[in-house]
Design a protein around this motif. Structure first.
Motif, PDB file in Angstrom:
ATOM      1  N   ILE A  87      32.578  40.368  48.389  1.00  0.00           N
ATOM      2  CA  ILE A  87      32.985  39.182  47.617  1.00  0.00           C
ATOM      3  C   ILE A  87      33.706  39.554  46.328  1.00  0.00           C
ATOM      4  O   ILE A  87      34.406  38.726  45.746  1.00  0.00           O
ATOM      5  CB  ILE A  87      31.790  38.265  47.283  1.00  0.00           C
ATOM      6  N   GLU A  88      33.539  40.810  45.873  1.00  0.00           N
ATOM      7  CA  GLU A  88      34.171  41.231  44.620  1.00  0.00           C
ATOM      8  C   GLU A  88      35.487  41.974  44.852  1.00  0.00           C
ATOM      9  O   GLU A  88      36.051  42.526  43.910  1.00  0.00           O
ATOM     10  CB  GLU A  88      33.203  42.112  43.828  1.00  0.00           C
ATOM     11  N   ASN A  89      35.988  41.952  46.062  1.00  0.00           N
ATOM     12  CA  ASN A  89      37.205  42.678  46.414  1.00  0.00           C
ATOM     13  C   ASN A  89      38.359  41.698  46.656  1.00  0.00           C
ATOM     14  O   ASN A  89      38.387  41.013  47.682  1.00  0.00           O
ATOM     15  CB  ASN A  89      36.947  43.506  47.676  1.00  0.00           C
ATOM     16  N   PRO A  90      39.305  41.607  45.742  1.00  0.00           N
ATOM     17  CA  PRO A  90      40.422  40.666  45.910  1.00  0.00           C
ATOM     18  C   PRO A  90      41.239  40.903  47.175  1.00  0.00           C
ATOM     19  O   PRO A  90      41.813  39.961  47.723  1.00  0.00           O
ATOM     20  CB  PRO A  90      41.279  40.905  44.658  1.00  0.00           C
ATOM     21  N   ILE A  91      41.287  42.152  47.647  1.00  0.00           N
ATOM     22  CA  ILE A  91      42.074  42.433  48.847  1.00  0.00           C
ATOM     23  C   ILE A  91      41.361  41.908  50.093  1.00  0.00           C
ATOM     24  O   ILE A  91      42.009  41.443  51.032  1.00  0.00           O
ATOM     25  CB  ILE A  91      42.389  43.938  48.947  1.00  0.00           C
ATOM     26  N   MET A 111      35.905  34.091  39.546  1.00  0.00           N
ATOM     27  CA  MET A 111      35.558  32.719  39.896  1.00  0.00           C
ATOM     28  C   MET A 111      35.885  31.739  38.775  1.00  0.00           C
ATOM     29  O   MET A 111      36.293  30.605  39.015  1.00  0.00           O
ATOM     30  CB  MET A 111      34.068  32.645  40.233  1.00  0.00           C
ATOM     31  N   MET A 112      35.725  32.181  37.530  1.00  0.00           N
ATOM     32  CA  MET A 112      35.979  31.306  36.382  1.00  0.00           C
ATOM     33  C   MET A 112      37.381  31.497  35.814  1.00  0.00           C
ATOM     34  O   MET A 112      37.733  30.871  34.823  1.00  0.00           O
ATOM     35  CB  MET A 112      34.934  31.539  35.285  1.00  0.00           C
ATOM     36  N   GLN A 113      38.186  32.375  36.420  1.00  0.00           N
ATOM     37  CA  GLN A 113      39.589  32.571  36.050  1.00  0.00           C
ATOM     38  C   GLN A 113      39.793  32.750  34.540  1.00  0.00           C
ATOM     39  O   GLN A 113      40.497  31.976  33.878  1.00  0.00           O
ATOM     40  CB  GLN A 113      40.428  31.401  36.567  1.00  0.00           C
ATOM     41  N   ILE A 114      39.184  33.785  34.022  1.00  0.00           N
ATOM     42  CA  ILE A 114      39.290  34.080  32.589  1.00  0.00           C
ATOM     43  C   ILE A 114      40.418  35.081  32.364  1.00  0.00           C
ATOM     44  O   ILE A 114      40.533  36.078  33.070  1.00  0.00           O
ATOM     45  CB  ILE A 114      37.953  34.614  32.037  1.00  0.00           C
ATOM     46  N   MET A 115      41.252  34.801  31.371  1.00  0.00           N
ATOM     47  CA  MET A 115      42.412  35.648  31.091  1.00  0.00           C
ATOM     48  C   MET A 115      41.983  36.970  30.454  1.00  0.00           C
ATOM     49  O   MET A 115      40.991  37.019  29.715  1.00  0.00           O
ATOM     50  CB  MET A 115      43.366  34.917  30.150  1.00  0.00           C
ATOM     51  N   PRO A 116      42.762  38.041  30.709  1.00  0.00           N
ATOM     52  CA  PRO A 116      42.404  39.358  30.149  1.00  0.00           C
ATOM     53  C   PRO A 116      42.186  39.368  28.635  1.00  0.00           C
ATOM     54  O   PRO A 116      41.240  39.995  28.145  1.00  0.00           O
ATOM     55  CB  PRO A 116      43.596  40.231  30.548  1.00  0.00           C
ATOM     56  N   PHE A 117      43.047  38.673  27.880  1.00  0.00           N
ATOM     57  CA  PHE A 117      42.882  38.697  26.414  1.00  0.00           C
ATOM     58  C   PHE A 117      41.568  38.045  26.006  1.00  0.00           C
ATOM     59  O   PHE A 117      40.908  38.485  25.044  1.00  0.00           O
ATOM     60  CB  PHE A 117      44.068  37.997  25.723  1.00  0.00           C
ATOM     61  N   ASN A 164      32.556  39.950  39.688  1.00  0.00           N
ATOM     62  CA  ASN A 164      31.144  39.670  39.930  1.00  0.00           C
ATOM     63  C   ASN A 164      30.870  38.247  39.436  1.00  0.00           C
ATOM     64  O   ASN A 164      31.026  37.957  38.251  1.00  0.00           O
ATOM     65  CB  ASN A 164      30.279  40.675  39.160  1.00  0.00           C
ATOM     66  N   PRO A 165      30.465  37.317  40.315  1.00  0.00           N
ATOM     67  CA  PRO A 165      30.317  35.916  39.897  1.00  0.00           C
ATOM     68  C   PRO A 165      29.295  35.711  38.792  1.00  0.00           C
ATOM     69  O   PRO A 165      29.437  34.795  37.972  1.00  0.00           O
ATOM     70  CB  PRO A 165      29.901  35.196  41.187  1.00  0.00           C
ATOM     71  N   TYR A 166      28.283  36.567  38.741  1.00  0.00           N
ATOM     72  CA  TYR A 166      27.254  36.423  37.706  1.00  0.00           C
ATOM     73  C   TYR A 166      27.812  36.811  36.331  1.00  0.00           C
ATOM     74  O   TYR A 166      27.501  36.174  35.325  1.00  0.00           O
ATOM     75  CB  TYR A 166      26.028  37.266  38.074  1.00  0.00           C
ATOM     76  N   VAL A 167      28.638  37.839  36.297  1.00  0.00           N
ATOM     77  CA  VAL A 167      29.310  38.221  35.051  1.00  0.00           C
ATOM     78  C   VAL A 167      30.287  37.116  34.637  1.00  0.00           C
ATOM     79  O   VAL A 167      30.353  36.721  33.468  1.00  0.00           O
ATOM     80  CB  VAL A 167      30.060  39.560  35.218  1.00  0.00           C
TER      81      VAL A 167
END
Length: 532
Positions: A304-308, A398-404, A424-427
């Motif tokens: 689940i943590e692998n975008p590919i 999952m929450m689509q947070i930007m790198p900055f 990781n969805p929990y992070v």
């Protein structure tokens, strides 16, 4: 299918900070591949040669990617163009409208005189150096008018172009695709009163759904209900999306008070601001939604943590019909992959069945039901609960947070966090909750929180402080919600608000109605700290 077999053979160790050059090269073309390429280019040990090759295979060259490659090699490489380059006219003096708008009239006149002496020409300078640029604009082709109008900037439009279009001018402009952008810039800018009034003269046209809908909102603002109804009915012929039909039908009810439109909305298979509001007016219960209760089965050959891994599923979806996609969903029927499961199930039903999953609830123990509902509302809109999501601008997880923002939040925690950990969805939930603490210190209303989560708190502050938005009025708050000038945040806010109400109801025995939130938007004490 060949591509898919290749991906299945890849043994990528994507939990490492950065995959190798060959591993990235073998990935399917996607925003996830672009993200890993961006990280690869930024690595100190990456050679310039490999950085250039990696850059050229990317799908979308966003600003982050361009900045990284410039830092690495000193310039921005360009893909070899297959198209024959159009020869530039040596007599055309190129000056962009935005550049010209920053210069004084005197300097524009001087520059225009100079290029004429050199036997050159410039439509931009011809128009913008004139004492009456709007009047001169009308003599040019519709394409030129729309191009210059769209690119001079808000300040210049307000000062020099706030005059009514003539019918002859409008007849030219409505033939131009670029005029759709012009309509958005006019209707969503409260200061362009004269231009806005002239748009009421538009009749049958080839403009888009969005433009005709905005023309209807413009008519509503002038309380011209007959014109509003005309544009709404035209808008309805320009789309095939149920969400658009719902939007038009709700507004047709508002301007005509004909309850047949509400009855149509109640029959819609979609859950959105308009169908919920219609049910509030008719005092009907909200529609049933599907919230799966899945076990903890182990899903083999999927991380689940692998975008590919997620890209492989999307590739399969493109090659499949509805029944095959429905069968695929059964392979991911587990609490840990609930987002993937419900994504596929909704896709298989062509979004006629509304799924509202509530995965990873254990990550939210101790949170208030309002906070849980908001996090779910955002995650459903951001990623449909797929933990390995990557956006075109590299918003992660999952929450689509930007790198900055990830960097900022990690710094506040005094943590060292690799970007990949956001898959990781929990992070992701923990970091999103931290960001929500900040947003809620300024904004108390779910609509405004959604605007800020998507468009930023600065955009939200500027928007809700505008003198014409979110005040008491005949068509409020619906009209204000349609006149937000940033399209993405405008639609995002409406969807998240609807999600929020549904999730609140799933989490509580007490039934909450969307109207209870809409009725408070004109009262700053109940919504935010930015307005007085």
């Amino acid at each position: 299918m060949k591509q898919l077999l290749l991906f299945l053979l890849l043994g990528l160790a994507l939990h490492a900070k950065t995959p190798t050059f060959k591993e990235i090269e073998a990935m399917p073309s996607s925003y996830a591949k672009d993200y890993y390429t961006w990280r690869f280019i930024k690595e100190k040990n990456t050679t310039k040669e490999k950085a250039i090759k990696a850059y050229l295979w990317t799908k979308r060259k966003n600003s982050r990617l361009k900045k990284a490659i410039r830092k690495k090699v000193g310039y921005t490489p360009k893909n070899p163009s297959k198209k024959a380059k159009k020869k530039k006219d040596p007599n055309n003096y190129i000056i962009y409208p935005a550049t010209a708008a920053k210069k004084s009239k005197k300097s524009l006149k001087k520059l225009y005189k100079k290029i004429l002496e050199q036997n050159k020409y410039s439509e931009t300078l011809h128009i913008m150096s004139d004492d009456n640029p709007f009047e001169t604009l009308a003599y040019f082709p519709g394409s030129t008018q729309a191009y210059i109008f769209n690119n001079v900037g808000d300040k210049y439009r307000k000062t020099h172009f706030n005059y009514p279009f003539t019918q002859t001018q409008l007849a030219k402009l409505i033939q131009e695709k670029q005029f759709n952008t012009s309509i958005h810039k006019i209707v969503t800018n409260h200061d362009l009163v004269n231009l806005k009034a002239s748009l009421l003269m538009i009749e049958d046209n080839n403009l888009t759904f969005k433009s005709n809908f905005l023309l209807a909102m413009n008519a509503v603002a002038f309380d011209q209900r007959k014109d509003a109804s005309k544009f709404l009915k035209m808008a309805r012929t320009k789309t095939e999306y149920q969400s658009h039909y719902d939007q038009v039908d709700f507004w047709l009810y508002l301007v005509t008070k004909d309850k047949k439109y509400l009855k149509q909305l109640v029959k819609s298979h979609q859950v959105n601001l308009y169908t919920l509001s219609a049910r509030d007016i008719l005092k009907q219960p909200y529609p049933e939604v599907v919230t799966p209760n899945l076990g903890y089965d182990n899903i083999k050959n999927f991380d689940i943590e692998n975008p590919i891994d997620w890209e492989k599923i999307k590739l399969k979806m493109k090659e499949s019909n509805s029944s095959t996609i429905d069968a695929m969903a059964e392979n991911y029927k587990s609490h840990t992959t609930e987002g993937v499961y419900t994504y596929l199930k909704e896709k298989a039903t062509k979004y006629t069945v509304p799924y509202y999953p509530m995965p990873y609830r254990e990550a939210m123990w101790g949170y208030s039901k309002e906070r849980v509902a908001m996090l779910y509302a955002l995650a459903r809109q951001e990623s449909r609960f797929v933990p390995a999501s990557v956006s075109p601008s590299y918003a992660l997880g999952m929450m689509q947070i930007m790198p900055f923002l990830i960097k900022h939040l990690a710094k506040e925690r005094k943590e060292k966090l690799d970007f990949n950990e956001m898959f990781n969805p929990y992070v992701a939930i923990s970091y999103a909750n931290q960001h929500m603490n900040y947003l809620n210190s300024w904004l108390y209303h779910p609509l405004f929180v959604a605007y800020a989560y998507n468009g930023g708190i600065g955009f939200t502050r500027k928007t809700i402080r505008k003198k014409h938005l979110f005040k008491e009025g005949k068509y409020e708050p619906y009209l204000s919600m349609e006149l937000i000038d940033y399209e993405e945040s405008k639609e995002y806010g409406k969807k998240v608000l609807s999600n929020y109400v549904i999730y609140l109801n799933l989490l509580s025995k007490n039934q909450t109605r969307v109207s209870s939130f809409l009725n408070t938007l004109a009262y700053p004490s109940q919504t935010d700290r930015f307005r007085k």
